[in-house]
Design a protein around this motif. Structure first.
Motif, PDB file in Angstrom:
ATOM      1  N   ASN A  62       0.738  -0.781   0.166  1.00  0.00           N
ATOM      2  CA  ASN A  62      -0.186   0.112  -0.121  1.00  0.00           C
ATOM      3  C   ASN A  62       0.780   1.343   0.496  1.00  0.00           C
ATOM      4  O   ASN A  62       0.946   2.357   0.467  1.00  0.00           O
ATOM      5  CB  ASN A  62      -1.291   0.038   1.228  1.00  0.00           C
ATOM      6  N   ASP A  63       1.655   0.706  -0.410  1.00  0.00           N
ATOM      7  CA  ASP A  63       3.195   2.407  -0.891  1.00  0.00           C
ATOM      8  C   ASP A  63       3.524   2.730  -2.338  1.00  0.00           C
ATOM      9  O   ASP A  63       4.086   2.014  -2.798  1.00  0.00           O
ATOM     10  CB  ASP A  63       4.336   1.803  -0.165  1.00  0.00           C
ATOM     11  N   ALA A  64       3.017   4.314  -2.561  1.00  0.00           N
ATOM     12  CA  ALA A  64       3.471   3.913  -4.109  1.00  0.00           C
ATOM     13  C   ALA A  64       4.516   4.245  -4.134  1.00  0.00           C
ATOM     14  O   ALA A  64       5.163   4.126  -5.991  1.00  0.00           O
ATOM     15  CB  ALA A  64       2.543   5.069  -4.824  1.00  0.00           C
ATOM     16  N   SER A  65       5.677   4.702  -3.143  1.00  0.00           N
ATOM     17  CA  SER A  65       6.856   4.617  -3.148  1.00  0.00           C
ATOM     18  C   SER A  65       7.194   3.604  -3.129  1.00  0.00           C
ATOM     19  O   SER A  65       9.028   3.647  -3.057  1.00  0.00           O
ATOM     20  CB  SER A  65       6.888   5.891  -2.738  1.00  0.00           C
ATOM     21  N   ALA A  66       7.683   2.292  -3.616  1.00  0.00           N
ATOM     22  CA  ALA A  66       7.724   1.068  -3.093  1.00  0.00           C
ATOM     23  C   ALA A  66       9.428   0.848  -3.789  1.00  0.00           C
ATOM     24  O   ALA A  66       8.268   1.025  -5.223  1.00  0.00           O
ATOM     25  CB  ALA A  66       6.472   0.049  -2.422  1.00  0.00           C
ATOM     26  N   TYR A  67       9.772   0.396  -3.978  1.00  0.00           N
ATOM     27  CA  TYR A  67      10.862   0.155  -4.585  1.00  0.00           C
ATOM     28  C   TYR A  67      11.955  -0.991  -4.678  1.00  0.00           C
ATOM     29  O   TYR A  67      12.152  -1.176  -3.292  1.00  0.00           O
ATOM     30  CB  TYR A  67      11.927   1.556  -5.242  1.00  0.00           C
ATOM     31  N   VAL A  68      12.844  -1.394  -5.739  1.00  0.00           N
ATOM     32  CA  VAL A  68      13.732  -2.293  -5.648  1.00  0.00           C
ATOM     33  C   VAL A  68      15.623  -1.672  -6.266  1.00  0.00           C
ATOM     34  O   VAL A  68      14.528  -1.684  -7.546  1.00  0.00           O
ATOM     35  CB  VAL A  68      13.558  -3.716  -6.142  1.00  0.00           C
ATOM     36  N   GLY A  69      15.692  -1.622  -5.252  1.00  0.00           N
ATOM     37  CA  GLY A  69      17.437  -0.814  -5.758  1.00  0.00           C
ATOM     38  C   GLY A  69      18.189  -2.239  -6.128  1.00  0.00           C
ATOM     39  O   GLY A  69      18.655  -2.369  -4.957  1.00  0.00           O
ATOM     40  N   LEU A  70      18.794  -2.115  -7.310  1.00  0.00           N
ATOM     41  CA  LEU A  70      20.085  -3.578  -7.051  1.00  0.00           C
ATOM     42  C   LEU A  70      20.894  -2.504  -8.041  1.00  0.00           C
ATOM     43  O   LEU A  70      21.813  -1.079  -9.084  1.00  0.00           O
ATOM     44  CB  LEU A  70      19.726  -4.071  -8.797  1.00  0.00           C
ATOM     45  N   ASP A  71      22.543  -1.532  -6.761  1.00  0.00           N
ATOM     46  CA  ASP A  71      23.568  -1.285  -7.465  1.00  0.00           C
ATOM     47  C   ASP A  71      24.544  -1.992  -7.076  1.00  0.00           C
ATOM     48  O   ASP A  71      25.187  -2.701  -6.750  1.00  0.00           O
ATOM     49  CB  ASP A  71      23.722  -0.360  -5.240  1.00  0.00           C
ATOM     50  N   SER A  72      25.375  -1.621  -8.675  1.00  0.00           N
ATOM     51  CA  SER A  72      26.763  -2.000  -9.061  1.00  0.00           C
ATOM     52  C   SER A  72      27.565  -1.502  -9.182  1.00  0.00           C
ATOM     53  O   SER A  72      28.731  -2.055 -10.078  1.00  0.00           O
ATOM     54  CB  SER A  72      26.382  -3.180 -10.626  1.00  0.00           C
ATOM     55  N   GLU A  73      28.148  -0.533  -8.475  1.00  0.00           N
ATOM     56  CA  GLU A  73      28.356   1.224  -8.376  1.00  0.00           C
ATOM     57  C   GLU A  73      29.848   0.607  -8.895  1.00  0.00           C
ATOM     58  O   GLU A  73      30.235   0.062  -7.677  1.00  0.00           O
ATOM     59  CB  GLU A  73      27.706   2.218  -7.948  1.00  0.00           C
ATOM     60  N   LEU A  74      30.572   1.101  -8.430  1.00  0.00           N
ATOM     61  CA  LEU A  74      32.333   0.796  -8.254  1.00  0.00           C
ATOM     62  C   LEU A  74      32.341   1.673  -7.345  1.00  0.00           C
ATOM     63  O   LEU A  74      32.335   2.728  -6.820  1.00  0.00           O
ATOM     64  CB  LEU A  74      32.322   2.108  -9.968  1.00  0.00           C
TER      65      LEU A  74
END
Length: 364
Positions: free
Chosen positions: A352-364
């Motif tokens: 019930n959260d329109a700002s829900a997210y999944v972030g995948l980070d492969s930064e140097l």
């Protein structure tokens, strides 16, 4: 200059400069892509943070300066650009400890730097160009060779009007870049430094790293809450001739950024983000089908997730990369929840959260 001389000069430029193909080594130099956020406050509270525009991070050394910034993707730009990166001081740091250092950087993979021929007798000169404006200050920009701990710097003076800066860095015949996907070099803009980083003489030729030379003679962006800095159009290219900024389409720039970070955000309060199957009574193993392969195995960040089925959303208490089933094209995520039936398909979406997210980070 006569017409013949003009044509001769043009021929020289065409001969000595790469004007075709991919010229700009920098990604998101026009600050178009901002997957994480378009604005972030209290920036500099931690090291190596990317607050807004993709690929641009702050490195903070030493005593962790008390200064703070609001960093945002701005529409205040020079002609021909749609966005810039704005740094606005919200908490000043007027007492600079000796070991404080703040720089804006972009890290670069070694395999993207091989054309510089660094460490050989054929090493190329490189040119860094960018547009900047802000409170009148002197800063330093530089090119840092991580693999061999060598660097070179130059001063630039910002005024309240947009101007293009062109910095030529000499060729370096010492130390080759590794040909891999690790961090081999970065460009940096030194914005604040204590005496451990500023008591020497700015190194305008390549040298082994001496911290005291890296920010000698610069002013501090953080000296007052009246200070601000805008930057865009950052380009790093082979050769001593600065060519016009290489504009890439938004879609192409986004794909380049997604090699390092991808974010899935719910489109509504129960928007679907991942799909998977029950592994046991408390775990759903879900998959993220990526738009482009990641640079390396990612770290995971999430917010507001739930296992969703006909009975409604059930909170996901934790989520982590499942290394057993992951690949750089299809990472697997283990989601801990309740009332899971083994082998049954499940959707992971917003709780019930329109700002829900999944972030995948492969930064140097």
């Amino acid at each position: 200059m006569t017409k013949a001389a003009e044509l001769a000069k043009m021929g020289e430029v065409l001969t000595n400069s790469q004007i075709g193909g991919r010229r700009n080594i920098v990604i998101n130099g026009a600050m178009q892509v901002a997957q994480r956020a378009t604005s972030a406050t209290s920036v500099l509270a931690s090291t190596a943070v990317i607050p807004a525009c993709d690929r641009w991070m702050f490195e903070v050394s030493g005593s962790n300066t008390s200064g703070r910034l609001t960093v945002s993707q701005s529409t205040d730009t020079p002609n021909g650009f749609g966005n810039s990166l704005k740094l606005d001081v919200t908490t000043a740091d007027t007492s600079i400890a000796a070991d404080e250092f703040v720089s804006l950087v972009q890290r670069i993979e070694g395999q993207n730097l091989q054309q510089l021929k660094k460490g050989t007798s054929d090493a190329e000169r490189v040119t860094l160009s960018f547009f900047a404006k802000g409170t009148a200050k002197k800063y330093a920009c530089g090119f840092y060779d991580v693999d061999n701990s060598r660097n070179v710097h130059a001063h630039f003076d910002v005024t309240t009007s947009w101007q293009r800066f062109i910095i030529n860095f000499p060729a370096d015949t010492t130390g080759a870049f590794d040909n891999d996907n690790a961090n081999s070099a970065f460009i940096l803009f030194n914005l604040h430094a204590g005496t451990n980083f500023s008591s020497g003489t700015l190194n305008t030729t390549w040298q082994s790293n001496d911290n005291t030379d890296r920010a000698a003679g610069i002013d501090s962006l953080l000296s007052s809450t009246d200070n601000e800095l805008y930057i865009t159009g950052v380009q790093l290219e082979v050769g001593e001739q600065a060519t016009p900024f290489e504009h890439r389409s938004f879609g192409e720039e986004l794909a380049l950024c997604q090699r390092y970070y991808q974010r899935r955000t719910a489109t509504n309060t129960r928007g679907s983000l991942l799909y998977g199957n029950g592994a046991n009574s408390t775990t759903v193993i879900a998959w993220a089908d990526l738009l482009v392969p990641l640079r390396s195995a990612p770290t995971l960040t999430t917010s507001g997730l739930a296992r969703d089925d006909s009975n409604g959303p059930v909170s996901v208490s934790s989520a982590a990369i499942n290394t057993t089933y992951s690949s750089l094209v299809r990472p697997s995520v283990s989601c801990t929840t309740t009332s899971v039936s083994q082998y049954r398909p499940y959707t992971i979406g917003g709780n019930n959260d329109a700002s829900a997210y999944v972030g995948l980070d492969s930064e140097l």
